[in-house]
Design an enzyme around this catalytic site. Structure first.
Site, mmCIF file in Angstrom:
data_model
loop_
_atom_site.group_PDB
_atom_site.id
_atom_site.type_symbol
_atom_site.label_atom_id
_atom_site.label_comp_id
_atom_site.label_asym_id
_atom_site.label_seq_id
_atom_site.Cartn_x
_atom_site.Cartn_y
_atom_site.Cartn_z
ATOM 1 N N CYS A 1 -9.079 -10.242 -4.413
ATOM 2 C CA CYS A 1 -8.679 -8.932 -4.757
ATOM 3 C C CYS A 1 -9.531 -7.907 -5.461
ATOM 4 C CB CYS A 1 -7.604 -9.323 -6.050
ATOM 5 S SG CYS A 1 -6.851 -7.718 -6.648
ATOM 6 N N ARG B 1 -2.669 -5.811 2.483
ATOM 7 C CA ARG B 1 -2.626 -6.927 3.218
ATOM 8 C C ARG B 1 -1.573 -7.990 2.791
ATOM 9 N NH1 ARG B 1 -9.036 -7.797 2.687
ATOM 10 N NH2 ARG B 1 -8.277 -7.079 0.742
ATOM 11 N N ASP C 1 -2.321 -3.894 -2.547
ATOM 12 C CA ASP C 1 -3.191 -4.344 -1.219
ATOM 13 C C ASP C 1 -2.341 -4.328 -0.236
ATOM 14 O OD1 ASP C 1 -6.101 -5.969 -0.886
ATOM 15 O OD2 ASP C 1 -4.909 -5.870 0.831
ATOM 16 N N HIS D 1 -3.642 -12.048 -5.149
ATOM 17 C CA HIS D 1 -4.359 -12.313 -3.776
ATOM 18 C C HIS D 1 -5.717 -12.862 -3.866
ATOM 19 C CE1 HIS D 1 -6.265 -8.805 -2.603
ATOM 20 N NE2 HIS D 1 -5.255 -8.299 -3.401
ATOM 21 N N CYS E 1 0.129 -7.115 -5.877
ATOM 22 C CA CYS E 1 -0.726 -6.130 -5.676
ATOM 23 C C CYS E 1 -0.498 -5.032 -4.538
ATOM 24 C CB CYS E 1 -2.099 -6.853 -5.351
ATOM 25 S SG CYS E 1 -3.511 -5.938 -5.322
HETATM 26 CO CO CO Z 1 -5.671 -6.749 -5.056
#
Ligand code: CO
Length: 212
Positions: free
Chosen positions: A101, A46, A44, A98, A42
């Site tokens: 999400c 993090r 993302d 994750h 992803c």
């Molecule tokens: Co995500």
């Protein structure tokens, strides 16, 4: 100092540290990349592939998008996949979602995000198939997390349906495809699914004469 200027400054410090620890570090990096892993994760911020697996530049070939999707018309993902399999000859492909999400969560509701709707539609389809199981979970966060797992599983199977992976499995045992979910709360990766060349693909997706 502007915040982006800090990035450039930190970069200089990082490069200097690398050189001090190993004077040949960049010289070696220039010569080639030989990663054994291909990571589809992803976007993302993090969930950085190298950071959470404690690996170095050169060890993981990476593709990231919103909610780590494998969409069969996505030329970007397919190009990276083809290069990973045919040129880099990676041993393992990891699809990593994750918990929590935002992309998966957004797909479970009706708020419109414009262009992003078209991307998230792929996740709505997975939700529809597993609606009974997901809706039976009382806690909202846990409902999202279950769909995160089901999404990872579906994307691993989507990889197996591509002619690129089928062609590779016809000619060799590689790659093994893993579906993992990263827990942002404790930093731990959890295995959801693992498939290899012995996988029985649903017959409708099998190509008898494989060409890209
Ligand atoms: Co995500």
């Amino acid at each position: 100092m502007e915040s982006f200027e800090k990035l450039l400054l930190e970069n200089k410090a990082w490069a200097a540290d690398k050189l001090q620890a190993d004077p040949n570090y960049f010289e070696r990096q220039v010569r080639e990349q030989n990663p054994a892993f291909f990571w589809i994760g992803c976007s993302d911020s993090r969930v950085p592939a190298n950071e959470v697996t404690n690996t170095q530049p050169g060890e993981i070939f990476v593709h990231r998008n919103v909610a780590n999707l494998v969409v069969n018309t996505d030329l970007n993902m397919l190009s990276v996949l083809q290069y990973a399999i045919e040129v880099l000859k990676v041993k393992d492909i990891i699809v990593c979602g994750h918990y929590g999400c935002g992309g998966v969560k957004a797909a479970m509701y009706n708020r419109s995000f414009g262009l992003l709707n078209k991307w998230l539609r792929n996740i709505k389809d997975i939700y529809r198939i597993h609606r009974d199981e997901i809706d039976a979970i009382e806690n909202e966060d846990l409902r999202v997390d279950r769909l995160v797992e089901l999404n990872v599983r579906e994307q691993v199977l989507n990889l197996s349906k591509t002619s690129i992976v089928q062609k590779s499995w016809k000619n060799s045992d590689l790659p093994t495809i893993h579906g993992w979910v990263y827990d942002i709360g404790d930093g731990i990766l959890h295995e959801v699914i693992r498939v290899d060349h012995t996988l029985e693909i649903d017959p409708i997706y099998k190509y008898d004469d494989i060409d890209l």
